[in-house]
Motif scaffolding. Structure first.
Motif, mmCIF file in Angstrom:
data_model
loop_
_atom_site.group_PDB
_atom_site.id
_atom_site.type_symbol
_atom_site.label_atom_id
_atom_site.label_comp_id
_atom_site.label_asym_id
_atom_site.label_seq_id
_atom_site.Cartn_x
_atom_site.Cartn_y
_atom_site.Cartn_z
ATOM 1 N N GLU A 420 0.854 -1.197 0.000
ATOM 2 C CA GLU A 420 0.000 0.000 0.000
ATOM 3 C C GLU A 420 0.884 1.239 0.000
ATOM 4 N N VAL A 421 0.556 2.174 -0.879
ATOM 5 C CA VAL A 421 1.348 3.396 -1.021
ATOM 6 C C VAL A 421 0.407 4.597 -0.990
ATOM 7 N N ASP A 422 0.816 5.646 -0.282
ATOM 8 C CA ASP A 422 -0.056 6.814 -0.141
ATOM 9 C C ASP A 422 0.571 8.115 -0.626
ATOM 10 N N TRP A 424 3.264 10.106 -3.565
ATOM 11 C CA TRP A 424 3.865 9.960 -4.894
ATOM 12 C C TRP A 424 5.349 9.582 -4.798
ATOM 13 N N ASP A 425 6.057 10.181 -3.870
ATOM 14 C CA ASP A 425 7.485 9.870 -3.721
ATOM 15 C C ASP A 425 7.695 8.393 -3.387
ATOM 16 N N ASP A 426 6.879 7.859 -2.477
ATOM 17 C CA ASP A 426 6.990 6.434 -2.134
ATOM 18 C C ASP A 426 6.613 5.559 -3.326
ATOM 19 N N PHE A 427 5.625 5.990 -4.066
ATOM 20 C CA PHE A 427 5.177 5.245 -5.243
ATOM 21 C C PHE A 427 6.326 5.073 -6.243
ATOM 22 N N VAL A 428 6.980 6.174 -6.575
ATOM 23 C CA VAL A 428 8.084 6.140 -7.541
ATOM 24 C C VAL A 428 9.251 5.335 -6.989
ATOM 25 N N ARG A 429 9.574 5.545 -5.700
ATOM 26 C CA ARG A 429 10.712 4.855 -5.088
ATOM 27 C C ARG A 429 10.495 3.344 -5.051
ATOM 28 N N LEU A 430 9.303 2.923 -4.641
ATOM 29 C CA LEU A 430 9.039 1.493 -4.504
ATOM 30 C C LEU A 430 8.956 0.780 -5.842
ATOM 31 N N LEU A 431 8.514 1.479 -6.870
ATOM 32 C CA LEU A 431 8.519 0.883 -8.205
ATOM 33 C C LEU A 431 9.926 0.466 -8.604
ATOM 34 N N ASP A 432 10.898 1.318 -8.265
ATOM 35 C CA ASP A 432 12.288 1.034 -8.629
ATOM 36 C C ASP A 432 12.964 0.072 -7.652
ATOM 37 N N GLU A 433 12.694 0.229 -6.368
ATOM 38 C CA GLU A 433 13.418 -0.540 -5.362
ATOM 39 C C GLU A 433 12.820 -1.916 -5.092
ATOM 40 N N GLY A 435 9.366 -3.071 -6.679
ATOM 41 C CA GLY A 435 8.507 -3.595 -7.739
ATOM 42 C C GLY A 435 7.263 -4.244 -7.172
ATOM 43 N N GLY A 436 6.677 -5.124 -7.943
ATOM 44 C CA GLY A 436 5.457 -5.783 -7.509
ATOM 45 C C GLY A 436 4.238 -4.905 -7.713
ATOM 46 N N PHE A 437 3.149 -5.271 -7.040
ATOM 47 C CA PHE A 437 1.903 -4.517 -7.124
ATOM 48 C C PHE A 437 1.905 -3.409 -6.077
ATOM 49 N N LEU A 438 1.609 -2.211 -6.502
ATOM 50 C CA LEU A 438 1.450 -1.091 -5.583
ATOM 51 C C LEU A 438 -0.028 -0.745 -5.505
ATOM 52 N N SER A 439 -0.580 -0.870 -4.315
ATOM 53 C CA SER A 439 -1.986 -0.575 -4.083
ATOM 54 C C SER A 439 -2.104 0.901 -3.723
ATOM 55 N N ALA A 440 -2.713 1.662 -4.622
ATOM 56 C CA ALA A 440 -2.746 3.120 -4.443
ATOM 57 C C ALA A 440 -4.071 3.691 -4.923
ATOM 58 N N HIS A 441 -4.374 4.861 -4.412
ATOM 59 C CA HIS A 441 -5.594 5.557 -4.832
ATOM 60 C C HIS A 441 -5.393 6.231 -6.182
#
Length: 491
Positions: A420-422, A424-433, A435-441
């Motif tokens: 779960e990501v809330d 934008w910075d975490d969203f971009v960071r986790l995509l790179d670091e 991966g997997g499914f990011l559950s976001a609004h």
């Protein structure tokens, strides 16, 4: 053999290509963008196809076959459909060749131009619904529940074996119904069939969901999907089922007389999976030593390798192996006795490890004297010494355990890569670091969906069917959102 495989950590893409080639699944073709499916790969596809075919027939479907060629005018009848496939179509313009009078070999005969060009089948909705017009007059003719096993052509410019090729094998179901409710139920039923097959036979956990409007099948009103996660943290769409509404019935004027003697348009679905599933199987389970195949669909479940000195020992071992293989086959287990003498046992071990055979049995003269064999399981590489007494039942239980272990391992990886990501910075960071499914609004707009894709190469894989209302703010715009969706980079 494993030295010929690039490691996953070094280059995941090359690792995948190495496995497909070295594992004997497929080879490159002289035709750009196409592949040759080798016997080991085709046997795997046959097992997948046969099981799916049984499941389709259990739900009332029958098989048929429709033409490979589709008149160009058919694709023009459904606007969204033609827009979705126009850039991928291969077109037949002439029907004859002739020898070049100037000695240049064979050329297209300019006098053999078709009156109407033919499209090499990218999907069959149009040709099938043109046919259904002649088959459907009354509610008594419905439902039509037809599946087709076929090849299709989509002119891909960037290809990868099994995952994306210009020609591939698949099945496509096309059904016609009297009511919207029946068609919707059919769409969801076939999604469940796909999910059951992929999880129970491919040992690959999936997330069931609905595609956003931007990601729907061209011409569909709703697209249901199953999404799987590969070992590099990228998602892969493993199957889709489409509720087509009355779009194709209206495009081809397919009406039926209701019980109330009223003329109404038919309701439609289509659904399909392809040889892309083999690519999913490779990427989800395999390791740096080769393929790891689930026992339920592995072309070969057990291989027996003798270790002997001289013909006398070989004959003695061979007699015992006849008993073992008979017992295994009686339990429905596919088994091969590799007594070839042109390679050493160690080479055979590596070969079958590369090909993903779930269980390997080694038996030598000393083993025979001690009434035991050595068993190696491909998934964990664990080796064990097992009594010959009751061996077939032991192997059957072991195959079931391997199947379950492979599913659990893949599920644990998937579940640990849903985050779960809330922000934008975490969203971009986790995509790179991570991966997997990011559950976001997400604010529900196509513009925001496209903007996120442009900035990160992540797409909305699905809106999960088990979603619950969850008030929040869009990951990018901050606008209100009532539910989370699953983003991921994908194949």
């Amino acid at each position: 053999m494993s030295k010929e495989i690039t490691s996953r950590q070094e280059d995941y893409s090359q690792w995948y290509n190495d496995l497909v080639i070295k594992g004997g699944l497929a080879d490159y073709s002289a035709v750009r963008g196409c592949m040759v499916i080798k016997p080991h790969g085709f046997a795997l596809w046959e097992n997948m196809r046969d099981q799916l075919d049984r499941m389709f027939k259990e739900t009332g479907h029958v098989n048929a076959y429709f033409p490979l060629f589709i008149p160009k005018s058919f694709l023009s009848k459904e606007a969204a459909h033609v827009e979705g496939f126009a850039k991928e179509c291969a077109v037949v313009t002439h029907y004859r060749l002739k020898n070049d009078p100037n000695g240049g070999g064979v050329i297209v005969d300019p006098e053999a131009k078709l009156e109407e060009e033919l499209i090499v089948r990218p999907t069959s909705e149009t040709i099938i619904w043109n046919t259904y017009k002649d088959w459907i007059q009354s509610y008594r003719d419905l439902p039509i529940l037809i599946n087709q096993w076929a090849n299709v052509v989509r002119w891909e410019m960037r290809t990868r074996l099994f995952l994306r090729t210009a020609e591939f094998l698949w099945q496509e179901g096309h059904t016609a119904h009297a009511t919207k409710e029946e068609a919707m139920d059919e769409s969801r039923k076939m999604l469940e069939v796909y999910a059951t097959f992929v999880e129970e036979f491919m040992a690959l956990p999936v997330i069931k969901g609905v595609k956003t409007e931007s990601e729907r099948f061209a011409g569909a009103e709703e697209t249901y999907c199953i999404e799987a996660l590969m070992q590099d943290g990228k998602a892969l769409q493993a199957g889709t089922s489409h509720f087509l509404g009355q779009n194709f019935a209206k495009a081809f004027d397919v009406k039926f007389l209701t019980k109330e003697n009223k003329l109404e348009y038919v309701w439609a679905t289509s659904w399909g999976v392809s040889t892309r599933l083999i690519g999913a199987l490779v990427m989800a389970h395999s390791d740096d030593q080769g393929l790891i195949l689930p026992p339920k669909i592995a072309p070969l479940q057990v291989v027996i390798v003798p270790i002997y000195k001289g013909e006398e020992q070989k004959a003695m071992i061979g007699q015992k192996v006849l008993e073992i293989t008979k017992g295994l086959k009686e339990l429905g287990i596919s088994v091969k006795y590799d007594e070839s003498d042109n390679t050493r046992p160690g080479w055979k071990f590596a070969e079958y490890e590369m090909k993903g055979v779930p269980v390997r049995i080694a038996i030598g003269a000393r083993d025979l004297a001690n009434n035991v064999v050595e068993i190696a399981r491909r998934d964990t590489k664990e080796k064990m010494t097992v009594s010959l007494d009751g061996l077939p039942l032991y192997v059957k239980t072991l195959l079931d355990d391997i199947q379950l272990n492979m599913f659990n391992k893949a599920r644990d990886y998937r579940d640990s890569h849903i985050t779960e990501v809330d922000t934008w910075d975490d969203f971009v960071r986790l995509l790179d670091e991570k991966g997997g499914f990011l559950s976001a609004h997400w604010d529900g707009t196509a513009a925001t969906e496209e903007a996120i894709k442009d900035k990160t190469k992540a797409t909305i894989r699905c809106i999960p069917l088990d979603n619950i209302v969850s008030e929040g703010s869009c990951i990018l715009t901050g606008n209100p959102s009532k539910q989370r969706v699953l983003f991921a980079r994908a194949y």
